[in-house]
Design an enzyme around this catalytic site. Structure first.
Site, PDB file in Angstrom:
ATOM      1  N   GLY A 234       0.762  -1.234   0.000  1.00  0.00           N
ATOM      2  CA  GLY A 234       0.000   0.000   0.000  1.00  0.00           C
ATOM      3  C   GLY A 234       0.795   1.287   0.000  1.00  0.00           C
ATOM      4  N   PRO A 275       4.711  -5.240  -0.556  1.00  0.00           N
ATOM      5  CA  PRO A 275       4.718  -4.099  -1.472  1.00  0.00           C
ATOM      6  C   PRO A 275       4.578  -4.508  -2.927  1.00  0.00           C
ATOM      7  CG  PRO A 275       6.950  -4.605  -0.774  1.00  0.00           C
ATOM      8  CD  PRO A 275       6.041  -5.528  -0.004  1.00  0.00           C
ATOM      9  N   GLY A 276       3.855  -3.724  -3.674  1.00  0.00           N
ATOM     10  CA  GLY A 276       3.726  -3.944  -5.114  1.00  0.00           C
ATOM     11  C   GLY A 276       4.177  -2.687  -5.836  1.00  0.00           C
ATOM     12  N   CYS A 341     -12.793   3.842 -28.309  1.00  0.00           N
ATOM     13  CA  CYS A 341     -14.039   4.479 -28.682  1.00  0.00           C
ATOM     14  C   CYS A 341     -14.880   4.820 -27.453  1.00  0.00           C
ATOM     15  CB  CYS A 341     -14.725   3.496 -29.628  1.00  0.00           C
ATOM     16  SG  CYS A 341     -16.421   3.615 -29.803  1.00  0.00           S
ATOM     17  N   GLU A 342     -14.296   5.575 -26.524  1.00  0.00           N
ATOM     18  CA  GLU A 342     -15.025   6.026 -25.335  1.00  0.00           C
ATOM     19  C   GLU A 342     -14.462   7.384 -24.935  1.00  0.00           C
ATOM     20  OE1 GLU A 342     -16.156   3.508 -22.259  1.00  0.00           O
ATOM     21  OE2 GLU A 342     -15.755   1.656 -23.361  1.00  0.00           O
TER      22      GLU A 342
HETATM   23  N1  LLP Z   1      -1.457  -7.052  -0.701  1.00  0.00           N
HETATM   24  C1  LLP Z   1      -2.753  -7.140  -1.005  1.00  0.00           C
HETATM   25  C2  LLP Z   1      -3.574  -8.099  -0.286  1.00  0.00           C
HETATM   26  C3  LLP Z   1      -3.305  -6.316  -1.992  1.00  0.00           C
HETATM   27  O1  LLP Z   1      -4.592  -6.417  -2.287  1.00  0.00           O
HETATM   28  C4  LLP Z   1      -2.484  -5.389  -2.685  1.00  0.00           C
HETATM   29  C5  LLP Z   1      -3.023  -4.536  -3.731  1.00  0.00           C
HETATM   30  C6  LLP Z   1      -1.111  -5.346  -2.348  1.00  0.00           C
HETATM   31  C7  LLP Z   1      -0.637  -6.180  -1.333  1.00  0.00           C
HETATM   32  C8  LLP Z   1      -0.148  -4.410  -3.019  1.00  0.00           C
HETATM   33  O2  LLP Z   1      -0.470  -3.090  -2.804  1.00  0.00           O
HETATM   34  P1  LLP Z   1       0.519  -1.926  -3.338  1.00  0.00           P
HETATM   35  O3  LLP Z   1       1.801  -2.003  -2.558  1.00  0.00           O
HETATM   36  O4  LLP Z   1       0.758  -2.162  -4.764  1.00  0.00           O
HETATM   37  O5  LLP Z   1      -0.237  -0.687  -3.081  1.00  0.00           O
HETATM   38  N2  LLP Z   1      -5.058  -1.111  -9.465  1.00  0.00           N
HETATM   39  C9  LLP Z   1      -4.915  -0.128  -8.429  1.00  0.00           C
HETATM   40  C10 LLP Z   1      -4.295  -0.714  -7.174  1.00  0.00           C
HETATM   41  C11 LLP Z   1      -5.014  -1.936  -6.663  1.00  0.00           C
HETATM   42  C12 LLP Z   1      -4.344  -2.536  -5.467  1.00  0.00           C
HETATM   43  C13 LLP Z   1      -4.871  -3.904  -5.188  1.00  0.00           C
HETATM   44  N3  LLP Z   1      -4.250  -4.556  -4.076  1.00  0.00           N
HETATM   45  C14 LLP Z   1      -4.120   1.052  -8.981  1.00  0.00           C
HETATM   46  O6  LLP Z   1      -3.742   1.025 -10.140  1.00  0.00           O
HETATM   47  O7  LLP Z   1      -3.902   2.015  -8.267  1.00  0.00           O
END
Ligand code: LLP
Length: 417
Positions: A234, A275-276, A341-342
């Site tokens: 997050g 982290p993602g 097309c949106e």
């Molecule tokens: N762990 C869980 C259980 C999650 O659901 C997520 C993200 C993460 C970790 C990683 O979160 P991060 O570090 O990336 O914030 N598509 C959206 C974000 C969706 C996040 C979904 N879950 C965007 O483009 O902002």
């Protein structure tokens, strides 16, 4: 990672104009160096903690391979993500299978792969226990708990509020762990939460961790001995150049609180993170070619990437910095739109950019997280290619799809001929 040489944008030591010519556009281009810097920052900031990469952010195998080689585990949200994580080298003991709606088939696959589960409901708990019993396995689990915290982010990516579909309400969690202790084929080893994404303030993490720490103490009283508390992912990144907390800032905020929690517990619990975005987000640019410029009430620049390629601006109103990659010069105001097309297919609104003409090359920054992984074939557009750059080298890490890919799984029934 980005620089200008003779007015041309370079990523590491490769010119973006060369990349666009060689590999075509739209094109995601990732800097290996930047990725390794981000990985290093997390490893330093959270030494002694376990880091699971959130595969959903970017599931390219080459990118995941780099992350896996650096000792990360993986957070997977489907059997498909599990499949990709295993192929790219994550070890099953370091994988947590998350998800609020796992099918029985997915649970079977996860148990066979010997991964740990984050359990989202009592239904899922019983299913895991039954399938594990059939297979003679004992599955290590955490419950995903919902700590009811406002992460102060976009509502579509806030997950820790009471109204969220994810997890078990924190006040019902103790009961869920009690149920788990009566089952022979599951063993509760952790607590998992994830309050949301693109969070730019560390205090919601601290607040959530404190709440979950209290729960951990209560769980010890009912005989649950925990190995880990997983605080999810997050951490936001600096899309708008207004500042964002670093992994070190997050560590400085949460580690002292985690130490307090540890002191209150008999079991030796460790902290996990998922982290993602903050690993991959700022490692990647999206290169897109200008097909047409339309001047009038608004100056529109129509490019070859749309919300089929990068959905974030259309879906969340997200801001991504935009550069003209092939030149610098006097500026005008432009709105960058895609080919879909949106009317919502807008990548960037009202940006001051050097005068743009058909054929110019645009770079959209910070496109490494939830970029390709959320892309689609909408409007009959094959998904684009991905390239990894290291120094002067550039290698294709995902081939561009073809028209054949648009139809490869479709069938026209005999009786229609
Ligand atoms: N762990 C869980 C259980 C999650 O659901 C997520 C993200 C993460 C970790 C990683 O979160 P991060 O570090 O990336 O914030 N598509 C959206 C974000 C969706 C996040 C979904 N879950 C965007 O483009 O902002």
């Amino acid at each position: 990672m980005l620089s200008r040489r003779n007015h041309i944008l370079f990523i590491e030591d490769v010119s973006t104009t060369y990349l666009a010519e060689k590999f075509g556009t739209p094109l995601y281009v990732t800097s290996k160096k930047k990725l390794e810097e981000n990985i290093e920052a997390y490893k330093k900031a959270f030494s002694g903690c376990k880091l699971l990469y959130a595969v959903k952010a970017n599931n390219n195998l080459a990118i995941m391979k780099i992350i896996a080689k650096n000792g990360f585990g993986a957070d997977v949200f489907s059997a498909g993500e599990l499949y990709m994580a295993l192929i790219s080298g994550f070890k099953s003991e370091d994988i947590l299978f998350n998800g609020n709606s796992k099918s029985d088939e997915e649970i079977r696959i996860g148990i066979d792969a010997k991964v740990k589960f984050s359990v989202d409901s009592l239904d899922e708990l019983s299913t895991i226990n039954e399938i594990a019993k059939e297979k003679g396995e004992k599955v290590e689990i955490a419950f995903r708990v919902n700590p009811d915290i406002d992460p102060k982010t976009h509502p579509k990516i806030a997950t820790g509020l009471r109204e969220s579909k994810f997890g078990i309400q924190i006040e019902d969690a103790k009961k869920a762990y009690e149920v788990a202790t009566t089952m022979d084929n599951v063993e509760a080893k952790g607590i998992h939460f994830h309050i949301g994404s693109q969070i730019l303030d560390t205090s919601p993490f601290v607040e959530a961790l404190r709440k979950v720490g209290k729960l951990a103490v209560e769980l010890e009283d009912i005989g649950v001995s925990l190995d880990f508390i997983d605080m999810g992912g997050g951490l936001g990144i600096d899309y708008e150049q207004k500042g964002a907390p670093s992994p070190f800032d997050l560590a400085n905020a949460v580690l002292p609180v985690f130490e307090e929690i540890r002191r209150d517990l008999r079991s030796k619990v460790s902290l996990w993170l998922e982290p993602g975005r903050s690993i991959v987000g700022n490692t990647t640019i999206l290169l897109t070619r200008v097909n047409a410029v339309k001047r009038g009430f608004k100056n529109f620049v129509a490019v070859d990437a749309g919300f089929n390629t990068l959905i974030r601006p259309a879906m969340y109103g997200s801001y991504h910095r935009v550069l003209v990659a092939n030149k610098e010069g006097e500026e005008e105001v432009y709105t960058i739109v895609g080919p879909i097309c949106e009317s919502g297919d807008i990548l960037a609104r009202d940006r001051r950019l050097p005068r743009i003409e058909k054929g110019d090359l645009i770079a959209i920054l910070d496109a490494g997280a939830y970029g390709f992984s959320m892309s689609s074939q909408y409007n009959g557009r094959p998904r684009c290619a991905e390239v990894l750059v290291e120094g002067e080298n550039a290698s294709i890490i995902r081939e561009r799809e073809t028209f054949g890919d648009l139809v490869s799984r479709q069938k026209i029934p005999e009786w229609l001929f």
